[in-house]
Design an enzyme around this catalytic site. Structure first.
Site, PDB file in Angstrom:
ATOM      1  N   THR A  85       0.854  -1.180   0.000  1.00 23.49           N
ATOM      2  CA  THR A  85       0.000   0.000   0.000  1.00 23.49           C
ATOM      3  C   THR A  85       0.892   1.232   0.000  1.00 23.49           C
ATOM      4  O   THR A  85       1.902   1.284   0.734  1.00 23.49           O
ATOM      5  CB  THR A  85      -0.974   0.026   1.197  1.00 23.49           C
ATOM      6  OG1 THR A  85      -1.724   1.250   1.154  1.00 23.49           O
ATOM      7  CG2 THR A  85      -0.269  -0.099   2.535  1.00 23.49           C
ATOM      8  N   GLU A  86       0.536   2.204  -0.851  1.00 24.60           N
ATOM      9  CA  GLU A  86       1.460   3.310  -1.073  1.00 24.60           C
ATOM     10  C   GLU A  86       1.628   4.246   0.119  1.00 24.60           C
ATOM     11  O   GLU A  86       2.487   5.118   0.110  1.00 24.60           O
ATOM     12  CB  GLU A  86       1.082   4.118  -2.328  1.00 24.60           C
ATOM     13  CG  GLU A  86      -0.262   4.790  -2.276  1.00 24.60           C
ATOM     14  CD  GLU A  86      -1.289   4.026  -3.084  1.00 24.60           C
ATOM     15  OE1 GLU A  86      -2.209   4.670  -3.598  1.00 24.60           O
ATOM     16  OE2 GLU A  86      -1.185   2.799  -3.197  1.00 24.60           O
ATOM     17  N   ASN A  87       0.807   4.083   1.160  1.00 26.13           N
ATOM     18  CA  ASN A  87       1.040   4.902   2.350  1.00 26.13           C
ATOM     19  C   ASN A  87       2.076   4.282   3.287  1.00 26.13           C
ATOM     20  O   ASN A  87       2.306   4.794   4.375  1.00 26.13           O
ATOM     21  CB  ASN A  87      -0.271   5.181   3.100  1.00 26.13           C
ATOM     22  CG  ASN A  87      -0.984   3.927   3.543  1.00 26.13           C
ATOM     23  OD1 ASN A  87      -1.007   2.925   2.826  1.00 26.13           O
ATOM     24  ND2 ASN A  87      -1.573   3.951   4.718  1.00 26.13           N
TER      25      ASN A  87
END
Length: 210
Positions: free
Chosen positions: A48-50
């Site tokens: 997940t890009e966070n």
């Protein structure tokens, strides 16, 4: 399970069949988040890009409010998971280290270009990571409903919303059919159970071959 939920899970289940480890997979917001439910391969790692590689399901009584995916949904961490900041996460994406990105979209055109970040005249929540994923991921799969709430085709000759990237996606999976994008042309490769080619034609504005 209601009709909408059943349809979304059917799409996610079909998308899961495209994932074989070892691979790193980024799941977008919406239908893509359901894909993880249908993966048993321990060598498929979710990103997940966070800032988390090794995203896993989490039981309700074990939810950590500080541990969420990019869609703000609670997630767990698998054994060996790693955390990092957003800059490092996007460096992974832009550096070509994401094998597959599965995205939800608003529209897709017949050359494979997608629109998924802005609806003209409505508030824009944010661009998100889709633009980077389209550039950096090795394979991009779209999971979406075939038509809008009003019954209009979302598989168009050309997107009417702002496009996300000039790159074409590789595969489109809806509740009606599965398309591959080959040489910027849609090829119908599979009908969903109980669906006829006539129904797909009637609900698809875009041109396609099969």
């Amino acid at each position: 399970m209601g009709e909408k939920e059943f349809m979304q899970n059917m799409i996610a289940r079909r998308a899961a069949k495209e994932l074989t480890g070892p691979c790193i997979v980024n799941l977008g917001i919406g239908i893509p988040t359901l894909v993880a439910k249908y993966i048993d391969d321990e060598n498929v790692f979710f990103h997940t890009e966070n800032g988390l590689l090794g995203v896993a399901d989490v039981e309700e009584d074990e939810i950590d409010p500080n541990l969420v995916n990019a869609g703000k949904l609670p997630v767990g961490q698998s054994i060996g998971a790693s955390f990092f900041n957003s800059a490092e996460s996007f460096a992974m994406i832009r550096g070509g280290h994401i094998d597959v990105a599965i995205l939800g979209v608003l529209q897709v055109g017949q050359t494979g270009k997608i629109a998924n970040w802005a609806v003209p005249g409505k508030n824009i929540m944010g661009v998100g990571g889709a633009m980077d994923l389209l550039v950096g991921a090795k394979k991009v799969i779209v999971t979406m409903t075939h038509t809008s709430k009003e019954g209009k085709s979302k598989v168009l000759k050309k997107c009417t919303y702002p496009i996300t990237s000039t790159r074409s996606v590789d595969m489109i999976i809806t509740e009606l059919a599965v398309f591959e994008v080959i040489d910027k042309q849609l090829k119908l490769i599979e009908l969903m159970p109980g669906v006829t080619i006539e129904e797909v034609r009637a609900k698809t504005e875009a041109d396609f071959i099969y």
